[in-house]
Design an enzyme around this catalytic site. Structure first.
Site, PDB file in Angstrom:
ATOM      1  N   GLU A   1       0.877  -1.177   0.000  1.00 46.15           N
ATOM      2  CA  GLU A   1       0.000   0.000   0.000  1.00 46.15           C
ATOM      3  C   GLU A   1       0.904   1.214   0.000  1.00 46.15           C
ATOM      4  O   GLU A   1       1.569   1.516   0.992  1.00 46.15           O
ATOM      5  CB  GLU A   1      -0.927   0.034   1.214  1.00 46.15           C
ATOM      6  CG  GLU A   1      -1.923   1.170   1.097  1.00 46.15           C
ATOM      7  CD  GLU A   1      -2.502   1.631   2.416  1.00 46.15           C
ATOM      8  OE1 GLU A   1      -2.649   2.859   2.571  1.00 46.15           O
ATOM      9  OE2 GLU A   1      -2.767   0.776   3.269  1.00 46.15           O
TER      10      GLU A   1
ATOM     11  N   CYS B   1      -2.405   8.828   3.117  1.00 46.75           N
ATOM     12  CA  CYS B   1      -2.232   8.303   1.758  1.00 46.75           C
ATOM     13  C   CYS B   1      -3.484   8.526   0.927  1.00 46.75           C
ATOM     14  O   CYS B   1      -3.407   8.644  -0.295  1.00 46.75           O
ATOM     15  CB  CYS B   1      -1.866   6.823   1.804  1.00 46.75           C
ATOM     16  SG  CYS B   1      -3.040   5.790   2.695  1.00 46.75           S
TER      17      CYS B   1
END
Length: 463
Positions: free
Chosen positions: A231, A265
């Site tokens: 990720e 993020c």
């Protein structure tokens, strides 16, 4: 190289905690314990694993206030929001615990005369979790809890900025009665992290962090034929259509851009606004951003804390300065935020307009309290700009026309699509990215798949 990690608190630059890096002997012993413990843990009933993980969550939540204060000092989140991380961990963990029975049950195939056929989900072995500092508990729990539920052992390497987070996980598992060796942590230097990935006793790696960090993980695992979940970064866009509830869109996207000082993020970094509502959107957004209070994270009145370190603040200032030099308009005067100081981790929030994709601030991850707003004339233009990115983690559309919003979402290269929402992770949905936002999946029932391997049973019952 130093044999200790000494993270500095973004609040005041003080040395908040000191920890020794693991030695070669400690690393080897940790791997041996993980391998041994996993052999018996995988034979433990799923019901017992679920009960034990539930007790771990109970033990963790009981220390909410202490954990929140540590989080505030380690990575700079304002104390008024820090306890929310504990709530987020609890939500995700309890969902995955509840989902485990169905997600891990054998797959029964259609009846075939004279045969019994089914597929079980087997634990992969030892899972190595590498976690970041920005949401240090919520990102880590995405992999830790389902890995343990699936019968794996776990070794956690947390960010050098947030080493206490690894220790709090271990203490909560110990309080819950987890057998020794099933969950462990190591404080590791970069070279030792690479070495662990290459060790044959590691069977899967879950990494959350930067694109360069993900590249390192992928290279270290090359040729080992193990699973690697990555990720990575984001440059997440929002599109405000002409028919959007404007006040709601402003409030939601501004929060999505500036919560956690923009260090998310899936935070909103670029906003495309239809030309018919553009001026009003910008005006309202600037008014709202000016209301943030930049201050020390341990001050209850602070709504915008420092970024993680002074070097990160310098990088963000550089992006803004470049954009302004190329014609962007900065709407916030840093002088209105007295703690803003070059060379420190404190910087004022910023709203930029007159931006375009020739600027780094529209294409390169900023990871700070800056949002850029660009005018568009149509849905097609918005889609093209939203897709014009090396990243693809989340994307949002604000509209009253849900069908039109879904039609836009179907054209976007993204892992998660929102309508009238952003910067949120629902544990019932698969968390995944495309392009340089990574690969693999955590959370939801799908998240168990990368932490297990299928084993097929083909039994001829009549001879």
């Amino acid at each position: 190289m130093s044999k200790q990690l000494k993270p500095l608190s973004p609040i005041d630059g003080s040395e908040y905690v000191v920890r020794d890096y693991a030695t070669a002997g400690e690393i080897d012993a940790c791997l041996a314990r993980a391998a041994s413990a996993q052999q018996s843990w995988k034979r433990t009933s799923l019901q017992e694993r679920m009960a034990l993980c539930s007790r771990m969550v109970d033990a963790f939540v009981a220390r909410k206030d202490e954990i929140a204060l540590e989080l505030c000092w380690q990575m700079g989140r304002p104390i008024r929001y820090a306890a929310g991380e504990v709530g987020g961990l609890e939500e995700r963990a309890r969902y995955m615990i509840a989902a485990a029975t169905e997600a891990l049950q054998p797959i029964q195939l259609a009846e075939k005369s004279g045969f019994s056929r089914y597929i079980t989900r087997e634990a992969v072995g030892t899972v190595f979790v590498i976690a970041p500092w920005n949401f240090p508990y919520m990102t880590a729990v995405n992999a830790i809890i389902p890995a343990i539920l699936a019968g794996n052992s776990v070794i956690l390497k947390h960010s050098a900025q947030t080493p206490l987070c690894a220790e709090r996980f271990a203490e909560a598992f110990a309080a819950a009665g987890l057998p020794e060796g099933v969950f462990q942590y190591l404080h590791l230097a970069h070279a030792d992290t690479q070495g662990l990935i290459q060790d044959e006793r590691i069977h899967h790696v879950c990494f959350t962090g930067s694109v360069p960090g993900g590249t390192m993980v992928e290279k270290a695992a090359a040729g080992r034929f193990i699973g690697v979940g990555l990720e990575l970064g984001g440059k997440d866009p929002a599109y405000v259509r002409a028919d959007a509830d404007l006040a709601y869109a402003v409030e939601t996207t501004v929060d999505g851009a500036f919560f956690n000082s923009g260090q998310s993020c899936c935070g909103i970094e670029r906003i495309y606004v239809h030309e018919s509502v553009y001026d009003r959107f910008v005006e309202q957004a600037v008014v709202l951003v000016k209301q943030y209070r930049l201050g020390r994270s341990d001050d209850p009145d602070t709504t915008l804390g420092p970024v993680v370190r002074a070097s990160a603040a310098d990088f963000i200032r550089g992006q803004v300065s470049e954009a302004v030099a190329a014609g962007a308009i900065a709407h916030i005067n840093p002088a209105d935020f007295p703690l803003d100081a070059p060379g420190s981790a404190y910087l004022a929030p910023q709203v930029l307009t007159q931006v375009h994709h020739g600027m780094r601030v529209m294409t390169e991850e900023t990871f700070g309290p800056v949002v850029a707003i660009q005018k568009v004339s149509s849905d097609d233009e918005a889609v093209a700009l939203m897709n014009d990115s090396e990243f693809g983690l989340t994307a949002s559309v604000f509209t009253r026309d849900i069908d039109a919003g879904v039609a836009i979402g179907e054209q976007l290269d993204t892992g998660t699509f929102f309508i009238n929402r952003c910067d949120y992770l629902d544990p019932a949905l698969a968390w995944t990215g495309v392009k340089n936002s990574g690969r693999g999946c955590t959370l939801s029932s799908v998240g168990f798949e990368q932490l297990t391997r299928p084993k097929s049973f083909h039994l001829k019952t009549r001879i």
